[in-house]
Design a protein around this motif. Sequence first.
Motif, PDB file in Angstrom:
ATOM      1  N   UNK A  83       0.831  -1.205   0.000  1.00 53.17           N
ATOM      2  CA  UNK A  83       0.000   0.000   0.000  1.00 53.17           C
ATOM      3  C   UNK A  83       0.865   1.254   0.000  1.00 53.17           C
ATOM      4  N   UNK A  85       0.277   5.295   1.356  1.00 52.08           N
ATOM      5  CA  UNK A  85      -0.626   6.184   2.091  1.00 52.08           C
ATOM      6  C   UNK A  85       0.064   7.535   2.222  1.00 52.08           C
ATOM      7  N   UNK A  93      -5.248  12.746   6.259  1.00 47.55           N
ATOM      8  CA  UNK A  93      -5.091  11.793   5.159  1.00 47.55           C
ATOM      9  C   UNK A  93      -5.260  12.492   3.809  1.00 47.55           C
ATOM     10  N   UNK A  96      -4.946   7.041  -0.348  1.00 49.16           N
ATOM     11  CA  UNK A  96      -4.567   5.674   0.046  1.00 49.16           C
ATOM     12  C   UNK A  96      -4.780   4.738  -1.127  1.00 49.16           C
ATOM     13  N   UNK A 141      -8.164   5.535  -2.765  1.00 53.11           N
ATOM     14  CA  UNK A 141      -9.176   6.336  -2.073  1.00 53.11           C
ATOM     15  C   UNK A 141      -8.662   7.753  -1.873  1.00 53.11           C
ATOM     16  N   UNK A 143      -9.116  10.959   0.001  1.00 50.41           N
ATOM     17  CA  UNK A 143      -9.787  11.408   1.229  1.00 50.41           C
ATOM     18  C   UNK A 143     -10.408  12.797   1.059  1.00 50.41           C
ATOM     19  N   UNK A 144      -9.848  13.617   0.166  1.00 47.91           N
ATOM     20  CA  UNK A 144     -10.438  14.933  -0.056  1.00 47.91           C
ATOM     21  C   UNK A 144     -11.802  14.805  -0.726  1.00 47.91           C
ATOM     22  N   UNK A 145     -11.850  13.935  -1.723  1.00 48.41           N
ATOM     23  CA  UNK A 145     -13.118  13.752  -2.430  1.00 48.41           C
ATOM     24  C   UNK A 145     -14.043  12.801  -1.679  1.00 48.41           C
ATOM     25  N   UNK A 146     -13.467  12.002  -0.793  1.00 52.24           N
ATOM     26  CA  UNK A 146     -14.276  11.047  -0.050  1.00 52.24           C
ATOM     27  C   UNK A 146     -14.792   9.923  -0.921  1.00 52.24           C
ATOM     28  N   UNK A 147     -14.018   9.544  -1.926  1.00 49.65           N
ATOM     29  CA  UNK A 147     -14.503   8.492  -2.818  1.00 49.65           C
ATOM     30  C   UNK A 147     -13.335   7.710  -3.429  1.00 49.65           C
TER      31      UNK A 147
ATOM     32  N   UNK B  27      -2.889  -0.832   6.080  1.00 48.54           N
ATOM     33  CA  UNK B  27      -3.379  -0.101   7.239  1.00 48.54           C
ATOM     34  C   UNK B  27      -4.899  -0.293   7.330  1.00 48.54           C
ATOM     35  N   UNK B  29      -8.093   0.942   7.470  1.00 47.37           N
ATOM     36  CA  UNK B  29      -8.716   2.255   7.282  1.00 47.37           C
ATOM     37  C   UNK B  29     -10.218   2.160   7.018  1.00 47.37           C
ATOM     38  N   UNK B  32     -12.190   4.602   9.072  1.00 50.63           N
ATOM     39  CA  UNK B  32     -11.829   5.976   8.678  1.00 50.63           C
ATOM     40  C   UNK B  32     -12.483   6.334   7.354  1.00 50.63           C
ATOM     41  N   UNK B  33     -12.433   5.400   6.411  1.00 52.80           N
ATOM     42  CA  UNK B  33     -12.998   5.659   5.084  1.00 52.80           C
ATOM     43  C   UNK B  33     -14.510   5.875   5.175  1.00 52.80           C
ATOM     44  N   UNK B  36     -15.055   9.333   5.938  1.00 47.95           N
ATOM     45  CA  UNK B  36     -14.772  10.244   4.829  1.00 47.95           C
ATOM     46  C   UNK B  36     -15.796  10.112   3.697  1.00 47.95           C
ATOM     47  N   UNK B  37     -16.491   8.985   3.657  1.00 46.62           N
ATOM     48  CA  UNK B  37     -17.458   8.777   2.581  1.00 46.62           C
ATOM     49  C   UNK B  37     -18.828   9.377   2.891  1.00 46.62           C
ATOM     50  N   UNK B  39     -21.902  11.537   3.005  1.00 48.86           N
ATOM     51  CA  UNK B  39     -22.409  12.527   2.055  1.00 48.86           C
ATOM     52  C   UNK B  39     -23.215  13.594   2.799  1.00 48.86           C
ATOM     53  N   UNK B 351      -9.408  27.393   2.832  1.00 45.16           N
ATOM     54  CA  UNK B 351      -9.988  26.134   3.275  1.00 45.16           C
ATOM     55  C   UNK B 351     -11.507  26.262   3.393  1.00 45.16           C
ATOM     56  N   UNK B 373     -16.489  19.062   2.747  1.00 41.05           N
ATOM     57  CA  UNK B 373     -15.987  17.950   1.933  1.00 41.05           C
ATOM     58  C   UNK B 373     -14.466  17.859   1.975  1.00 41.05           C
ATOM     59  N   UNK B 374     -13.803  19.014   2.040  1.00 38.72           N
ATOM     60  CA  UNK B 374     -12.351  18.970   1.921  1.00 38.72           C
ATOM     61  C   UNK B 374     -11.618  19.676   3.054  1.00 38.72           C
ATOM     62  N   UNK B 398     -15.322  15.057   8.539  1.00 36.78           N
ATOM     63  CA  UNK B 398     -16.066  15.917   7.620  1.00 36.78           C
ATOM     64  C   UNK B 398     -17.409  16.376   8.163  1.00 36.78           C
TER      65      UNK B 398
END
Lengths: 235, 404
Positions: A83, A85, A93, A96, A141, A143-147, B27, B29, B32-33, B36-37, B39, B351, B373-374, B398
């Motif tokens: 991986x 990261x 983050x 990843x 992945x 992390x900024x876009x979350x997708x 790792x 994650x 965590x993901x 971040x996902x 909506x 930001x 989102x960011x 988020x």
Amino acid sequence: MLMVCSALLPTPSLADDAGLIVSAGTSHKFNKKLTAGFDAEFRSRNNFRTAERVSLEANMSYKLLPWLKAGVSYALLIENNQETLSYHDDNTYNNWRPSYWGVRHRFNVMLTGSYKVQRVELSLRERWQYTYRPSKMIDSFDFDEGEWEDHEVKGKGKNVLRSRLQLDWDIPKCKFDPYASVEFHTSKKLDKTRIIAGVNYALKKKHNFKLYYRYQLTNGDPNIHMLGMGYSFKF
Amino acid sequence: MNKRFYYFGLLMTVIVLALSSCVKDDTDLDEVIKQYQVQPVEIELDFSALAEAADVPVTDEDDIAYNDYVENTDWNRVINITFNGETATVDGSVPGLAIQRNGAHLTITNIVGPIKFVVSGTTANGSLKFYGDKRFQLLLNGADIANPKGAAINNQGGKSMYIVLAEGSNNHLVDGADYIMVDDEDQKAALFSEGQIIFSGKGSLTVNAVGRGGIRSDDYIRVRPGVKIHVNSTALDGLRANDGITLDGGVINVETSGAGAKGVRSGGPLTINGGRLTAITHGNTRIEVEDVTDTTSCAALYCDTLMTVNRGVIRLKATGDGGKGVNAKQNVVICGGSLEAVATGTAEDKKPKGVKIDGNFSISAGYFYAYSKRSDPMEVLGTTDVAAGYKTLDHGPKLLIIAY
């Protein structure tokens, strides 16, 4: 035997990794000069817990002179790429890319010169190694876009010059023959240094076993302690 | 013996291989993901009807808000203005009231006293401009005014301008891309007033601004229940007042697309007592380079001083680079209602935050939702006080939710 050897190994430091190399092969001597063979190898990392590579290799060597041997080989490498990261400047983050399995093709051309003094043989092998990685689509992945996003690992080739200096010791009336070597991998700079110490065990001349320890110093990555085991069958 | 040895070796190899390949070294994650996902809630302009409690005028003359109620003034002097293309007709007369006409552009000087102007009709090249420090009422009853050279309505007087939207009426104001300015006079929006603007009635007002802001007062703005206001600005701020904004009710939709523009901006206290406010900004960070580089990000709701939410529904979204849902320079106090702030923009120059507060934040009731989102969903430079009794407090990279 595995357990004993593992116990004898130095405990890897936090920064270092450890793994296993298991290989099996066969070779045939067509005449006094020409030999061809086939090898399969498995490697692990992450302190022996994660599969890293499976490879299949076909090789051929020709003895040009009593002290000089030339060889070529092709290996198909099926690798579990680690991986990656990444983080932003503020330690959050960024991206990843999980580990993924990919294929590489490796071609080798080598020359080996050897010189024997009594029961010690000194050999120097120079190997030009070209490895091609085909392009591959993988997921990462953001992390900024979350997708999850498709990401292309572009195909590329790499040339490496490998220089190995090895000492083999033929102990009288003993089936165990120790050996040691040091090998340097150089592309644009020195990438890796491998230090190996091991022992060969021959059974009825056809069966050959080897057990060795390899310490690999890698430029920019953790150093690796490897325990190696091999078997080869000659016919 | 040899066969046993081979088999044992083979077996050991298989075991080692199996054990070696069974663990991933990635790792962990997954959790965590998931965070971040997440909506954000959908936030779009909302023109649907809103059930509101009866709007009861203040009758106590000592109440500071007494003069904000159009009902507390006698409007026995009435002037009817009807736009008709390039002309406008004026019915009625009040001694001392001066009305100057230039096509459909009317300049009215009032030094008499409270006067009610009933405005209707359509013009694509007209305007209303007021002088005189006397309060007046504009009853908009189907008025459609576009001024290609400046503000559609411009009050240069410092007293209250009561804008009453006749029940069921649809009114429309449009400014021009290039304003013709007059020396020593401000003209900051399609609907501009040096004095207070108090909206009331049960009609609707749509303001389209392409040159400057949508609605702006250099004093304060109050919006009463029943009003429907829609501001669309492609240039500057949507709804802005220098000395404060009070939203008692109504359905307010504001949308801006200019760089650095604010949806709703209050230079003084911002108090929300009811109604439904939806503000969306699409602009990116405005960058001005002179002696020093100045960057200004968009905010759906921007407040220079105290921001208080007592009741009402507030839905805010910023989609451009660095845009904020809420950007408060001082304290924010939430005592009720619902506030949802979403920032979906990029973070190249600034930001994007759901809610950014330079002062303190306190919440004792209501519903609070912040998403970015960011970047961080919420940033509070001062203290944060969440009173006991909240039901949920979800916190991730988020999203932040506080619900009572």
